[in-house]
Design an enzyme around this catalytic site. Structure first.
Site, PDB file in Angstrom:
ATOM      1  N   ASN A 198       0.671  -1.157  -0.226  1.00  0.00           N
ATOM      2  CA  ASN A 198      -0.004  -0.018   0.232  1.00  0.00           C
ATOM      3  C   ASN A 198       0.544   1.299  -0.060  1.00  0.00           C
ATOM      4  O   ASN A 198       0.401   2.781   0.005  1.00  0.00           O
ATOM      5  CB  ASN A 198      -1.468   0.536   1.195  1.00  0.00           C
ATOM      6  N   VAL A 245       0.979   7.020   0.123  1.00  0.00           N
ATOM      7  CA  VAL A 245       0.329   6.015   1.167  1.00  0.00           C
ATOM      8  C   VAL A 245      -1.097   5.432   0.728  1.00  0.00           C
ATOM      9  O   VAL A 245      -1.790   6.807   0.141  1.00  0.00           O
ATOM     10  CB  VAL A 245       0.531   6.506   2.085  1.00  0.00           C
ATOM     11  N   CYS A 246      -1.753   4.428  -0.109  1.00  0.00           N
ATOM     12  CA  CYS A 246      -2.661   4.075   0.003  1.00  0.00           C
ATOM     13  C   CYS A 246      -3.601   3.705   1.321  1.00  0.00           C
ATOM     14  O   CYS A 246      -3.475   3.240   1.394  1.00  0.00           O
ATOM     15  CB  CYS A 246      -3.226   3.435  -1.190  1.00  0.00           C
ATOM     16  N   LEU A 247      -4.234   4.955   2.237  1.00  0.00           N
ATOM     17  CA  LEU A 247      -5.385   4.719   2.774  1.00  0.00           C
ATOM     18  C   LEU A 247      -6.631   5.851   2.942  1.00  0.00           C
ATOM     19  O   LEU A 247      -6.219   6.795   2.891  1.00  0.00           O
ATOM     20  CB  LEU A 247      -3.932   5.169   4.471  1.00  0.00           C
TER      21      LEU A 247
END
Lengths: 183, 535, 450
Positions: free
Chosen positions: A103, A110-112
């Site tokens: 992620n 950042v993939c959040l």
């Protein structure tokens, strides 16, 4: 409702006339809110913050040292930039440590979800800290940013773990070099 | 580092200038606007504020009909006059300053009074897309309205007095293909999948998918599979009730993968499927509104003069009765959903291809009709647009202003009904009408000289009007008093508000996009209230 | 004033006859305090100062509307210059004006068109102007497209509020804010009485969040043309830095837009996605909000009417938020937005704390923890000195605690605090950061204002 103007009211003070106690710059709503967020920051024991300039609460670093999971023993630094439209907009967060993670890409994106599409003004810096910490405990291969890492996590957990270890010790995974980030 | 030099696509000056509005009505809307020709009768502040917001976006041409000479009061509230305009013709002065806003717009000024044109050269009005009038007397309103009704030219009658204002749109008929609804009903045909879609959906096996693929199954497929499973124990019915839909949700939850502890794994696509149960399981049907349209006499009794809209409605009827098996052509639009690119693009192309095919059938029917009628041809692109919006087609059947002024039974009972309500917006309508009556009887606005003396006189006008309506609740005296306080004053910000609204409606009428007010709009700037009435 | 006579006569000119009817006649719906008189117009013209914030679609309209409603002492602030795409609605500008200051151009036009109008232009950002500047106005009316700027202005007007000793609001310090906004065929207008009615911060959730897509969708499963454009904007640009790493993506640079368009098309083609257009690319990159003259005219006029009511009391004001939707018919709805008792901006009424001038920061800290009025758990204390934020003490963050621990022992004057200075205090016991004004109990020389 009030009557704001009576005709008797004289012209307003001319420009520049200072009233008592008036010239101290006021804190912005973003500033007031981040002060509150930070004062109530309740960090898990694996996390720490660093303020290069303690007077600047809008720019700081978060250090995560996971004590379990794939990334145990690593030390990962995130930079937080809180903008003037906080909390209407989320802070900008980047991972400064090169990490082999489904992620997090090699540029530190950042993939959040709560950092983008699911951000709400009621969320706080604390929510983001917990979100990031969770990413290290449970990397999510279904929302990949590093597709290679995600595919590997799904197809060969063992190999993925080896690669994470190699990256943290410092070395190549595929064609990408990772700096050592073990504590 | 050498600068990359991408080939910049040609973007014309005009596209740049109009960029912000092209995003609202498209290039074809802009083209329609540029073919439009507006006629304004009386360049009051209200009149010029209307024109301003039509000239800026680039209407083709404006013609101002005004025989008045510019007064001090005009200059005080009309931005498109200068001090030096005093004593000159109001139409030509305002026109000169309005045209500065946009060199692409053509303009004409006509010095004769509207009454004279109506008498001597009624064909004058035939060339306009919309005629807008402000500050004209009761008698002229009716003569003009009747004439424009007869020659089928849209007419907007506008007023601005004190904090009050209104406009009334008179159109015999207005048809809209692109209504731009805020929530477009999705058209997925899960209850009646066409063969290619059925084949695609059937090929999925939810249980066999591994975790990654599982998380990428489009919710459409999940929903379809859930219904199929449910139908096995429910005589192949389609789930309709809330209870049945909850059963579908339970089945979807069963589909969700579980982790080693038996807890469901979070999968966004399944969450989407659960959310879609309430909206996407509506069976495909022909909306009553559209059924009424395609079976209306305008669509059935076509003539050489029939508009493309009705010809396409007739072709649509043909489609619904034959190939469509009672349904409209497929919209062919797939909402975004959590899935892989491959699944999405495939599914999208399935829907698009079917929509294109069905629109082609309608197009062939249109061509047949056009051939029979020997009328102007209709382009395939127009038919595609029509089919794409078939669910949202809209017809406004207008009414004649003269009928409203005659206060026939239907009109009076309509007004009476609203006067009984606590909301006072209909009272404002009565007041504006009464003030018009006052003006024609006393040759001045109520309160123009001094307010108190005119209160009783205006009250007489109100009473006269209300006795025609034969309803008892009177507008309260304080509203009459307030109208006399205004003394016919035109307040710039009130006219500016109405000007924006009326320009907007004129653009809707010319571009035939978005639904205009049907048909009367009342504004009270004192209470910041508005209302729409349909006479 | 040399031409004083001309000015007093100005309001009697025939051209103001329309407005004078409203101001010199009483009516049943007037504000209870309204006393009709000829002097009201004189007040509007010669005393009442109104600040217009923004000289764009709304600002141009507002300037024209207010000038024709009799206001002469108008100021308008905008840092932008005129672009071609403004001309479809910003009617005070012509093609020849492209590149010039919006504020200056607008003012020049209106002063010329409306005799007697003395509008003043400020070609700068709102943040460049200080409290003294804002305090001179009776009313501020705002036509901005930026939420940050609105919030800043809101905060500024809140900071000008003065409170009496009994902590009640000094109403003479209230500068009403009339705010308008539009988006396509929709808009809103509202009246804010700072400290008295709902403010921008109270209703922050009425502003829709900017449309964003999940990063992983953009990176791996693009489906829409927007996903492809976002990919180039968010990920590919930083990776490739086509103009070198020091050049960031500028949506106004046609070369940049063209580059993104080209790359987005490549990506779309690769994935079988259609309809990446130049217009869409530009729209996504610059987050373009559609705009049209008519909506702006209607919203600005609504704001102008409210400014006129505020200045004259000739009619009660809107209470307090109107939404307008012109996409289906013309629809408005007016409602009373509620003031949030825990609003970070307008409920942050400054409290004061008495303290000896030679006290240490520890003394303030102890007071905050022990005084009945506070009883805080672990207050974090900051302030602003010479325009810069300064963290005085914060125990909850280790690195800050270590660096600020020594401050506790220092005298507050050594830390730069003075009589009348504000400190900002955050604690779990209060919903918001508090602003506390220090009052030196043994103060001889007045440092206030420094």
């Amino acid at each position: 409702m009030i009557k704001l103007f009576s005709l008797k009211q004289q012209k307003k003070d001319e420009e520049g006339s200072a009233r008592a106690g008036g010239s101290q710059k006021k804190a912005s709503a973003a500033q007031l809110r981040i002060t509150k967020d930070l004062n109530e920051l309740n960090l898990p024991k694996t996390c720490n913050t660093e303020f290069p300039d303690p007077d600047d609460l809008l720019n700081f670093k978060l250090i995560i040292c996971p004590d379990e999971g794939f990334y145990r023993g690593g030390r990962f630094v995130f930079s937080f930039k809180v903008g003037p439209n906080y909390p209407h907009e989320p802070p900008k967060v980047k991972c400064e440590t090169a990490v082999y993670h489904p992620n997090i890409d090699l540029e530190g994106n950042v993939c959040l979800n709560i950092l983008r599409e699911d951000w709400k003004p009621v969320l706080t810096v604390n929510s983001i800290v917990y979100g990031l910490q969770y990413l290290f405990l449970e990397p999510n291969p279904e929302d990949p940013l590093n597709k290679e890492a995600a595919d590997e996590l799904q197809s060969n957990r063992r190999l993925f773990e080896q690669h994470v270890q190699r990256a943290m010790r410092g070395g190549y995974v595929g064609s990408n070099y990772f700096e050592r980030c073990l504590k | 580092m050498a600068s990359p030099s991408p080939k910049s696509p040609e973007q014309s000056e005009k596209n740049k200038q109009y960029d912000r509005q092209l995003r609202l009505w498209g290039d074809h809307g802009q083209a329609a606007l540029e073919n439009g020709h507006i006629c304004l009768i009386n360049a009051t502040a209200l009149g010029t504020e209307i024109l301003k917001s039509i000239v800026l976006p680039g209407v083709g041409a404006v013609t101002i009909v005004d025989h008045n000479i510019v007064s001090d009061e005009d200059i005080g509230c009309n931005f498109f006059l200068e001090c030096s305009s005093k004593g000159l013709n109001r139409g030509s002065e305002t026109l000169r300053l309005l045209l500065e806003l946009n060199p692409a717009v053509q303009g004409h000024a006509v010095y004769e009074p509207a009454e004279q044109i109506l008498r001597d050269n009624p064909d004058f009005f035939k060339s306009f897309s919309v005629v807008i009038a402000t500050s004209i007397p009761e008698k002229t309103i009716q003569d003009l309205a009747q004439h424009l009704w007869d020659i089928n030219i849209p007419f907007v009658l506008c007023r601005s007095v004190g904090f009050l204002g209104s406009f009334r749109i008179q159109m015999k008929e207005h048809t809209i293909i692109e209504t731009h609804p805020e929530n477009e009903q999705i058209d997925l045909r899960l209850d009646v999948p066409f063969p290619v879609l059925a084949e695609y959906l059937d090929a999925f096996n939810i249980d066999a998918a591994d975790l990654k693929d599982h998380g990428h199954i489009p919710w459409i497929v999940i929903l379809y599979k859930a219904v199929q499973k449910w139908q096995k124990t429910n005589q192949n019915r389609w789930p309709m009730s809330r209870k049945e839909k909850n059963e579908i949700k339970d089945i979807i939850r069963e589909f969700i993968k579980k982790d080693e502890n038996g807890l469901p794994i979070e999968e966004e696509n399944f969450e989407e499927a659960l959310r879609a149960v309430n909206t996407a399981l509506v069976p495909t049907f022909l909306p009553v509104k559209i059924q009424d349209l395609i079976y209306s006499s305008s669509a059935i009794n076509l003539t050489k003069e029939s508009s493309p809209f009705w010809i396409m409605c007739s072709a649509l009827k043909g489609f619904v009765e034959a190939e469509g098996k009672g349904k409209l052509p497929l919209r062919g639009v797939l909402p975004d959903m959590t899935t892989s690119t491959e699944h999405y693009v495939k599914l999208q192309s399935i829907y698009r291809a079917q929509a294109v095919m069905e629109a082609e059938i309608v197009y062939r029917k249109v061509q047949e009709i056009v051939g029979q009628l020997h009328c102007d041809s209709i382009s395939e692109a127009d038919v595609k647009l029509f089919c794409r919006h078939a669910y949202d087609l809209h017809l406004i059947k207008g009414s004649n202003i003269v009928e409203e002024y005659r206060l026939g039974n239907a009109v009076t009972s309509y007004i009476g009904r609203y006067l009984e309500e606590p909301d006072v917006m209909m009272v404002h309508y009565i007041l504006l009408r009464s003030a018009e009556k006052f003006q024609s009887e006393h040759c001045r606005a109520p309160g123009e000289w001094e307010p108190e003396g005119d209160i009783a006189k205006l009250k007489t006008c109100v009473t006269k009007l209300l006795s025609d309506i034969s309803c008892t609740p009177f507008p309260k005296d304080d509203h009459i008093h307030e109208m006399c306080r205004y003394g016919g004053a035109e307040i710039h910000s009130v006219s500016a508000f109405l000007g924006g609204c009326i320009a907007h409606e004129a653009i809707k009428i010319i571009t035939k996009q978005y639904k205009p007010v049907n048909n009367t709009f009342i504004y009270d700037g004192a209470s910041t209230n508005t209302a729409t009435f349909t006479f | 004033m040399a031409d004083g006579e001309v000015q007093t006569l100005d309001y009697q000119q025939r051209r103001w006859h329309n407005i004078r009817k409203l101001l010199e006649r009483s009516g049943p719906f007037c504000h209870p305090d309204f006393e009709p008189s000829a002097e009201i117009l004189d007040f509007i013209m010669n005393s009442c100062k109104v600040l217009i914030v923004g000289a764009g679609g709304l600002g141009c309209e507002l300037l024209k509307d207010l000038a024709l409603m009799g206001f002469k002492k108008l100021h308008i602030v905008d840092m932008d210059t005129i672009e071609l795409s403004n001309l479809n609605r910003q009617f005070l500008f012509r093609k020849n004006d492209i590149g010039l200051s919006k504020a200056k151009c607008a003012v020049e036009f209106v002063n010329k068109r409306v005799p007697g109008c003395e509008a003043v232009a400020h070609h700068c950002s709102i943040q460049d102007l200080d409290e003294g500047f804002y305090r001179q106005f009776h009313i501020v009316v705002c036509g901005l497209d930026s939420i940050v700027a609105r919030r800043w202005l809101n905060g500024m007007l809140m900071s000008l509020l003065q409170y009496n000793d009994d902590r009640s609001l000094d109403q003479s310090s209230v500068i009403p804010l009339v705010d308008g906004g539009t988006e396509g065929f929709k808009g809103n207008a509202r009246v804010i009485l700072p400290g008295m009615s709902a403010c921008i911060e109270c209703t922050l959730d009425l502003y829709p969040p900017q449309k964003t897509f999940p990063l992983c969708t953009i990176a791996n499963t693009p489906r829409l043309p927007e996903h492809c454009i976002e990919y180039v904007k968010v990920l590919q640009w930083a990776k490739e830095n086509p103009w070198g790493s020091s050049t960031s993506l500028d949506g106004d640079d046609p070369q940049h837009v063209a580059w993104v368009y080209e790359k987005a098309q490549e990506r779309a083609t690769k994935y079988g996605i259609t309809s990446v257009t130049y217009r869409l690319t530009q729209g996504v990159l610059k987050n373009i909000i559609p705009a049209v003259a008519s909506t702006n005219a209607a919203i600005a006029a609504t704001c102008a009417t409210e400014v006129f009511k505020l200045a004259t009391s000739c009619c009660t004001n809107m209470n307090n938020y109107m939404v307008l939707n012109m996409s289906e018919g013309v629809y408005t709805y007016t409602f009373a937005a509620e003031k949030r008792p825990d609003c970070i901006a307008c409920s942050n009424t400054t409290r004061s704390m008495e303290i000896e001038s030679n006290a240490t920061l520890q003394a303030i800290y102890d007071k905050l923890c022990e005084d009945k009025g506070y009883l805080m758990k672990s207050p974090g204390i900051t302030t602003i000195i010479n325009g810069r934020n300064k963290t005085l003490y914060m125990s909850s963050i280790k690195s800050i605690e270590e660096k600020t621990r020594d401050n506790l022992k220092k005298k507050i004057t050594e830390l730069g605090l003075y009589n009348g200075a504000d400190i900002l205090v955050a604690d779990v016991t209060t919903p918001n950061t508090l602003t506390i004004k220090l009052k030196f109990s043994n103060n001889l020389d007045d440092d206030m204002g420094r």
